[in-house]
Design a protein around this motif. Structure first.
Motif, PDB file in Angstrom:
ATOM      1  N   GLY A 179       0.786  -1.220   0.000  1.00  0.00           N
ATOM      2  CA  GLY A 179       0.000   0.000   0.000  1.00  0.00           C
ATOM      3  C   GLY A 179       0.820   1.273   0.000  1.00  0.00           C
ATOM      4  N   GLY A 180       2.125   1.184  -0.276  1.00  0.00           N
ATOM      5  CA  GLY A 180       2.948   2.382  -0.310  1.00  0.00           C
ATOM      6  C   GLY A 180       4.425   2.056  -0.392  1.00  0.00           C
ATOM      7  N   PHE A 181       5.224   3.078  -0.627  1.00  0.00           N
ATOM      8  CA  PHE A 181       6.669   2.906  -0.822  1.00  0.00           C
ATOM      9  C   PHE A 181       7.407   2.639   0.494  1.00  0.00           C
ATOM     10  N   ASN A 182       7.003   3.327   1.566  1.00  0.00           N
ATOM     11  CA  ASN A 182       7.745   3.204   2.819  1.00  0.00           C
ATOM     12  C   ASN A 182       7.718   1.774   3.359  1.00  0.00           C
ATOM     13  N   ARG A 183       6.510   1.210   3.433  1.00  0.00           N
ATOM     14  CA  ARG A 183       6.381  -0.149   3.970  1.00  0.00           C
ATOM     15  C   ARG A 183       7.029  -1.167   3.036  1.00  0.00           C
ATOM     16  N   ALA A 184       6.888  -0.944   1.727  1.00  0.00           N
ATOM     17  CA  ALA A 184       7.490  -1.865   0.759  1.00  0.00           C
ATOM     18  C   ALA A 184       9.013  -1.841   0.870  1.00  0.00           C
ATOM     19  N   ALA A 185       9.582  -0.649   1.014  1.00  0.00           N
ATOM     20  CA  ALA A 185      11.030  -0.526   1.134  1.00  0.00           C
ATOM     21  C   ALA A 185      11.533  -1.242   2.390  1.00  0.00           C
ATOM     22  N   HIS A 186      10.766  -1.103   3.479  1.00  0.00           N
ATOM     23  CA  HIS A 186      11.142  -1.776   4.727  1.00  0.00           C
ATOM     24  C   HIS A 186      11.114  -3.291   4.551  1.00  0.00           C
ATOM     25  N   ARG A 187      10.066  -3.801   3.915  1.00  0.00           N
ATOM     26  CA  ARG A 187       9.941  -5.249   3.731  1.00  0.00           C
ATOM     27  C   ARG A 187      11.025  -5.797   2.808  1.00  0.00           C
ATOM     28  N   LEU A 188      11.397  -5.006   1.809  1.00  0.00           N
ATOM     29  CA  LEU A 188      12.417  -5.466   0.858  1.00  0.00           C
ATOM     30  C   LEU A 188      13.831  -5.222   1.372  1.00  0.00           C
ATOM     31  N   GLY A 189      13.966  -4.393   2.411  1.00  0.00           N
ATOM     32  CA  GLY A 189      15.281  -4.101   2.956  1.00  0.00           C
ATOM     33  C   GLY A 189      16.105  -3.172   2.100  1.00  0.00           C
ATOM     34  N   ILE A 190      15.446  -2.266   1.402  1.00  0.00           N
ATOM     35  CA  ILE A 190      16.146  -1.293   0.563  1.00  0.00           C
ATOM     36  C   ILE A 190      15.620   0.098   0.892  1.00  0.00           C
ATOM     37  N   SER A 191      16.277   1.118   0.359  1.00  0.00           N
ATOM     38  CA  SER A 191      15.840   2.483   0.620  1.00  0.00           C
ATOM     39  C   SER A 191      14.657   2.851  -0.269  1.00  0.00           C
ATOM     40  N   LYS A 192      13.898   3.849   0.177  1.00  0.00           N
ATOM     41  CA  LYS A 192      12.754   4.320  -0.590  1.00  0.00           C
ATOM     42  C   LYS A 192      13.208   4.909  -1.930  1.00  0.00           C
ATOM     43  N   SER A 193      14.381   5.535  -1.956  1.00  0.00           N
ATOM     44  CA  SER A 193      14.867   6.147  -3.193  1.00  0.00           C
ATOM     45  C   SER A 193      15.169   5.079  -4.246  1.00  0.00           C
ATOM     46  N   ILE A 194      15.745   3.948  -3.815  1.00  0.00           N
ATOM     47  CA  ILE A 194      16.000   2.862  -4.766  1.00  0.00           C
ATOM     48  C   ILE A 194      14.686   2.327  -5.316  1.00  0.00           C
ATOM     49  N   LEU A 195      13.700   2.180  -4.442  1.00  0.00           N
ATOM     50  CA  LEU A 195      12.391   1.676  -4.861  1.00  0.00           C
ATOM     51  C   LEU A 195      11.738   2.633  -5.855  1.00  0.00           C
ATOM     52  N   SER A 196      11.860   3.923  -5.601  1.00  0.00           N
ATOM     53  CA  SER A 196      11.279   4.922  -6.512  1.00  0.00           C
ATOM     54  C   SER A 196      11.941   4.866  -7.878  1.00  0.00           C
ATOM     55  N   ARG A 197      13.270   4.693  -7.914  1.00  0.00           N
ATOM     56  CA  ARG A 197      13.973   4.607  -9.198  1.00  0.00           C
ATOM     57  C   ARG A 197      13.546   3.358  -9.972  1.00  0.00           C
ATOM     58  N   ARG A 198      13.350   2.252  -9.247  1.00  0.00           N
ATOM     59  CA  ARG A 198      12.913   1.030  -9.924  1.00  0.00           C
ATOM     60  C   ARG A 198      11.533   1.219 -10.559  1.00  0.00           C
ATOM     61  N   MET A 199      10.623   1.879  -9.839  1.00  0.00           N
ATOM     62  CA  MET A 199       9.280   2.085 -10.381  1.00  0.00           C
ATOM     63  C   MET A 199       9.309   3.038 -11.570  1.00  0.00           C
ATOM     64  N   ALA A 200      10.107   4.086 -11.468  1.00  0.00           N
ATOM     65  CA  ALA A 200      10.206   5.035 -12.585  1.00  0.00           C
ATOM     66  C   ALA A 200      10.758   4.327 -13.813  1.00  0.00           C
ATOM     67  N   ARG A 201      11.758   3.474 -13.634  1.00  0.00           N
ATOM     68  CA  ARG A 201      12.355   2.720 -14.745  1.00  0.00           C
ATOM     69  C   ARG A 201      11.338   1.760 -15.353  1.00  0.00           C
TER      70      ARG A 201
END
Length: 312
Positions: A17-39
């Protein structure tokens, strides 16, 4: 071609339901997650997520793409499991929810599983709280009793017999009930986590219902047993919790002429046709340990089945 990490990240964002919780579950930063989605959105040429002040939700294209991603990820995990088993063991991480009262039976089983599969990590939660498998991302849950209606898929491992017990001390002070109706005059130990509050007993072809009353209530099966051992009341509990105390004489079985309903030992998993290899291994191990002729600690033999549960 989208990368594997991008697909997994997209599914996690939607499920979380959002980037913050997803980043925590995946063990990566929110910025990395945002770049992956943009790509990913740039490569597909369409927007997959709708961002509003109330949060993140998938677009129509995102919903369709998520369903396809889940199939791809499931196929990849299945392929990995198949190859890993040929190489000598299961790999990955098994997240499992188990009732606290079942820890003494379950821990040795999981220890054997860990020895057989040294590359399989385990994250096990022992609690009488009913976990949300999907929301809390458990791969499976072991449940005992009667299942509530649910979309989860259940595999019945073995029957679980219930028994009515009290200590010799309690019986010496208050007497022994001769019929289910007599329980209304006794101090009963109430398990507050039960789906049904009434106790049911078979009398011939009929069932009798009694609503137990008592001043002591808890959602812990182990606490109920300790109270019974202390002579504080009569308890209705699974046989596996008290079999050793009955054998030693510290507890006595009551109302043996009246059968109580048979419940079950189940493994529940999230909905879907795909069974993760690690969950399949778990089910096979539990069937081997508790099913058929080995079911004495929980009940008597019964056929195994998989399908939508009658309860949760």
């Amino acid at each position: 071609m989208p990368e594997f990490a991008d697909l997994k990240s997209f599914v996690e964002i939607v499920d979380s339901g959002g980037f913050n919780r997803a980043a925590h579950r995946l063990g990566i930063s929110k910025s990395i997650l945002s770049r992956r989605m943009a790509r990913l959105e740039a490569e597909l040429g369409t927007r997959l997520l709708s961002r509003t002040t109330r949060g993140i939700s998938p677009t129509d294209a995102g919903l369709e793409f998520k369903a396809r991603c889940e199939r791809i990820l499931a196929d990849l995990e299945d392929a990995r499991d198949s190859v890993a088993q040929r190489g000598g063991g299961m790999i990955g991480r098994l997240r499992l929810s188990v009732p606290a009262a079942f820890v003494h039976h379950m821990a040795p089983v999981l220890a054997d599983l860990a020895r057989l599969h040294p590359r399989l990590a385990m994250d096990v939660s022992y609690s009488d709280r009913i976990a949300d498998l999907i929301g809390e991302r458990f791969d499976a849950a072991v449940r005992i009793g009667t299942l509530r209606d649910s979309s989860l898929v259940a595999r019945r491992i073995a029957p679980v017999r219930a028994v009515l017990v009290a200590s010799p001390e309690y019986i010496g002070r208050h007497g022994r009930p001769d019929a289910p109706a007599d329980l209304t005059t006794h101090e009963c130990l109430i398990y507050s986590g039960a789906v049904q509050t009434e106790l049911r007993f078979r009398s011939g072809k009929n069932w009798l219902s009694v609503r137990p009353e008592g001043r002591l209530r808890t959602d812990s099966g182990d606490a109920i047993v300790q109270w019974a051992l202390a002579g504080l009341g009569i308890a209705a509990v699974p046989l596996f919790l008290v079999s050793e105390f009955i054998a030693s004489g510290r507890l006595e079985s009551l109302l043996l002429d009246y059968d109580m309903p048979e419940h079950g030992l189940y493994v529940l998993r999230p909905p879907g046709p795909h069974v993760l290899g690690k969950v399949r291994i778990l089910i096979d191990t539990l069937v081997a340990r508790f099913g058929g002729e080995h079911a004495s600690c929980v009940g008597s033999p019964s056929p195994q089945e998989e399908g939508p549960p009658r309860g949760n």
